[in-house]
Design a protein around this motif. Structure first.
Motif, PDB file in Angstrom:
ATOM      1  N   GLY A 119       0.796  -1.224   0.000  1.00 45.69           N
ATOM      2  CA  GLY A 119       0.000   0.000   0.000  1.00 45.69           C
ATOM      3  C   GLY A 119       0.829   1.275   0.000  1.00 45.69           C
ATOM      4  N   VAL A 120       2.003   1.225   0.591  1.00 41.26           N
ATOM      5  CA  VAL A 120       2.853   2.408   0.645  1.00 41.26           C
ATOM      6  C   VAL A 120       3.313   2.819  -0.754  1.00 41.26           C
ATOM      7  N   ALA A 121       3.177   1.958  -1.735  1.00 45.61           N
ATOM      8  CA  ALA A 121       3.586   2.270  -3.103  1.00 45.61           C
ATOM      9  C   ALA A 121       2.741   3.386  -3.711  1.00 45.61           C
ATOM     10  N   VAL A 122       1.635   3.728  -3.028  1.00 45.23           N
ATOM     11  CA  VAL A 122       0.817   4.846  -3.508  1.00 45.23           C
ATOM     12  C   VAL A 122       1.635   6.144  -3.540  1.00 45.23           C
ATOM     13  N   LEU A 123       2.731   6.172  -2.812  1.00 48.81           N
ATOM     14  CA  LEU A 123       3.618   7.338  -2.834  1.00 48.81           C
ATOM     15  C   LEU A 123       4.228   7.552  -4.217  1.00 48.81           C
ATOM     16  N   VAL A 124       4.253   6.501  -5.028  1.00 53.93           N
ATOM     17  CA  VAL A 124       4.762   6.628  -6.393  1.00 53.93           C
ATOM     18  C   VAL A 124       3.935   7.658  -7.164  1.00 53.93           C
ATOM     19  N   VAL A 125       2.630   7.658  -6.933  1.00 58.79           N
ATOM     20  CA  VAL A 125       1.739   8.585  -7.628  1.00 58.79           C
ATOM     21  C   VAL A 125       2.096  10.029  -7.279  1.00 58.79           C
ATOM     22  N   GLY A 126       2.221  10.313  -6.002  1.00 59.23           N
ATOM     23  CA  GLY A 126       2.587  11.664  -5.570  1.00 59.23           C
ATOM     24  C   GLY A 126       3.966  12.063  -6.067  1.00 59.23           C
ATOM     25  N   ALA A 127       4.886  11.103  -6.035  1.00 59.69           N
ATOM     26  CA  ALA A 127       6.242  11.390  -6.501  1.00 59.69           C
ATOM     27  C   ALA A 127       6.238  11.723  -7.990  1.00 59.69           C
ATOM     28  N   TYR A 128       5.432  10.995  -8.761  1.00 56.49           N
ATOM     29  CA  TYR A 128       5.367  11.292 -10.197  1.00 56.49           C
ATOM     30  C   TYR A 128       4.851  12.708 -10.429  1.00 56.49           C
ATOM     31  N   TRP A 129       3.725  13.037  -9.808  1.00 54.93           N
ATOM     32  CA  TRP A 129       3.103  14.335 -10.080  1.00 54.93           C
ATOM     33  C   TRP A 129       3.960  15.496  -9.575  1.00 54.93           C
ATOM     34  N   ALA A 130       4.516  15.384  -8.369  1.00 58.10           N
ATOM     35  CA  ALA A 130       5.335  16.479  -7.830  1.00 58.10           C
ATOM     36  C   ALA A 130       6.692  16.547  -8.536  1.00 58.10           C
ATOM     37  N   GLY A 131       7.389  15.425  -8.583  1.00 55.78           N
ATOM     38  CA  GLY A 131       8.709  15.407  -9.212  1.00 55.78           C
ATOM     39  C   GLY A 131       8.628  15.654 -10.708  1.00 55.78           C
ATOM     40  N   GLY A 132       7.626  15.064 -11.341  1.00 56.90           N
ATOM     41  CA  GLY A 132       7.459  15.247 -12.787  1.00 56.90           C
ATOM     42  C   GLY A 132       7.182  16.688 -13.144  1.00 56.90           C
ATOM     43  N   ALA A 133       6.408  17.375 -12.301  1.00 57.48           N
ATOM     44  CA  ALA A 133       6.117  18.783 -12.568  1.00 57.48           C
ATOM     45  C   ALA A 133       7.395  19.619 -12.487  1.00 57.48           C
ATOM     46  N   LEU A 134       8.219  19.343 -11.496  1.00 55.61           N
ATOM     47  CA  LEU A 134       9.478  20.094 -11.364  1.00 55.61           C
ATOM     48  C   LEU A 134      10.436  19.790 -12.509  1.00 55.61           C
ATOM     49  N   VAL A 135      10.589  18.514 -12.818  1.00 60.81           N
ATOM     50  CA  VAL A 135      11.484  18.136 -13.914  1.00 60.81           C
ATOM     51  C   VAL A 135      10.933  18.659 -15.238  1.00 60.81           C
ATOM     52  N   GLY A 136       9.629  18.565 -15.428  1.00 58.82           N
ATOM     53  CA  GLY A 136       9.009  19.055 -16.656  1.00 58.82           C
ATOM     54  C   GLY A 136       9.232  20.547 -16.860  1.00 58.82           C
ATOM     55  N   ARG A 137       9.064  21.326 -15.803  1.00 58.54           N
ATOM     56  CA  ARG A 137       9.306  22.775 -15.912  1.00 58.54           C
ATOM     57  C   ARG A 137      10.766  23.067 -16.231  1.00 58.54           C
ATOM     58  N   PHE A 138      11.656  22.315 -15.601  1.00 55.93           N
ATOM     59  CA  PHE A 138      13.079  22.513 -15.858  1.00 55.93           C
ATOM     60  C   PHE A 138      13.409  22.215 -17.315  1.00 55.93           C
ATOM     61  N   VAL A 139      12.934  21.076 -17.816  1.00 57.50           N
ATOM     62  CA  VAL A 139      13.201  20.690 -19.206  1.00 57.50           C
ATOM     63  C   VAL A 139      12.556  21.699 -20.160  1.00 57.50           C
ATOM     64  N   MET A 140      11.348  22.151 -19.826  1.00 59.07           N
ATOM     65  CA  MET A 140      10.662  23.120 -20.686  1.00 59.07           C
ATOM     66  C   MET A 140      11.474  24.411 -20.790  1.00 59.07           C
ATOM     67  N   SER A 141      11.950  24.922 -19.658  1.00 57.38           N
ATOM     68  CA  SER A 141      12.634  26.217 -19.686  1.00 57.38           C
ATOM     69  C   SER A 141      14.065  26.136 -20.198  1.00 57.38           C
ATOM     70  N   THR A 142      14.748  25.025 -20.013  1.00 64.99           N
ATOM     71  CA  THR A 142      16.152  24.957 -20.411  1.00 64.99           C
ATOM     72  C   THR A 142      16.391  24.297 -21.761  1.00 64.99           C
ATOM     73  N   VAL A 143      15.454  23.453 -22.204  1.00 73.16           N
ATOM     74  CA  VAL A 143      15.667  22.730 -23.455  1.00 73.16           C
ATOM     75  C   VAL A 143      14.600  23.081 -24.499  1.00 73.16           C
ATOM     76  N   ILE A 144      13.344  22.914 -24.137  1.00 69.59           N
ATOM     77  CA  ILE A 144      12.278  23.021 -25.130  1.00 69.59           C
ATOM     78  C   ILE A 144      12.027  24.458 -25.564  1.00 69.59           C
ATOM     79  N   GLU A 145      11.897  25.393 -24.621  1.00 68.60           N
ATOM     80  CA  GLU A 145      11.640  26.791 -25.005  1.00 68.60           C
ATOM     81  C   GLU A 145      12.760  27.362 -25.879  1.00 68.60           C
ATOM     82  N   PRO A 146      14.047  27.155 -25.551  1.00 71.62           N
ATOM     83  CA  PRO A 146      15.090  27.655 -26.458  1.00 71.62           C
ATOM     84  C   PRO A 146      14.999  27.023 -27.853  1.00 71.62           C
ATOM     85  N   TRP A 147      14.648  25.732 -27.917  1.00 67.12           N
ATOM     86  CA  TRP A 147      14.486  25.077 -29.217  1.00 67.12           C
ATOM     87  C   TRP A 147      13.314  25.694 -29.973  1.00 67.12           C
ATOM     88  N   LEU A 148      12.203  25.936 -29.271  1.00 68.66           N
ATOM     89  CA  LEU A 148      11.038  26.553 -29.907  1.00 68.66           C
ATOM     90  C   LEU A 148      11.351  27.983 -30.359  1.00 68.66           C
TER      91      LEU A 148
END
Length: 161
Positions: A119-148
């Motif tokens: 049951g503790v594996a439910v933390l994977v969901v929170g980790a994806y959404w929180a960590g993914g949002a941070l990593v996604g913003r980082f990738v967007m601002s440092t890689v994708i936006e300059p490419w666009l």
């Protein structure tokens, strides 16, 4: 080139050449040269027009389409197409993140329900959404936006959230 109205539009806002350069992201010397009657690149004119809040055609004293150089004619349409493509790419990036998150969430619930994961594996969901949002913003601002920026020079980035 045609007579420009940049000086007039800039002064109506009470801006200096340096302020216009800062707001548009072009060099102050570029603003000085264009206001002095020299030709400017379409990218520079687009950035200046965006900063002044006018279409590129309004930078010219005479806006009759027959008088404007061919690369200026249709600029607004090209800029709109580029902006739509850039926005579509960003929406696709967000849909990919959200779709993957929904998949991770459903898979986690199924694996917990089937007693494959504890049951503790439910933390994977929170980790994806929180960590993914941070990593996604980082990738967007440092890689994708300059490419666009390079791919669609007449478009602009969405304001940061």
């Amino acid at each position: 080139m045609n007579d420009m109205r940049i000086t007039e539009l800039r002064r109506l806002r009470g801006w200096t050449q340096e302020r216009l350069a800062e707001e548009s992201g072009v060099a102050a010397r570029t603003v000085q040269r264009i206001e002095g009657g020299n030709d400017g690149s379409l990218e520079s004119l687009s950035a200046i027009a965006r900063a002044l809040g006018v279409p590129v055609r309004d930078l010219f004293a005479e806006t009759d389409a027959a008088v404007l150089q061919p690369e200026v004619r249709g600029h607004d349409e090209r800029a709109a197409v580029e902006q739509e493509r850039r926005d579509a790419f960003r929406r696709a990036w967000r849909y990919l993140f959200s779709g993957t998150g929904v998949g991770v969430s459903i898979l986690t619930v199924v694996l917990i329900s089937a007693h494959v994961w504890p049951g503790v594996a439910v933390l994977v969901v929170g980790a994806y959404w929180a960590g993914g949002a941070l990593v996604g913003r980082f990738v967007m601002s440092t890689v994708i936006e300059p490419w666009l920026d390079r791919r669609y020079p007449l478009s602009r980035a969405w304001p940061s959230a």
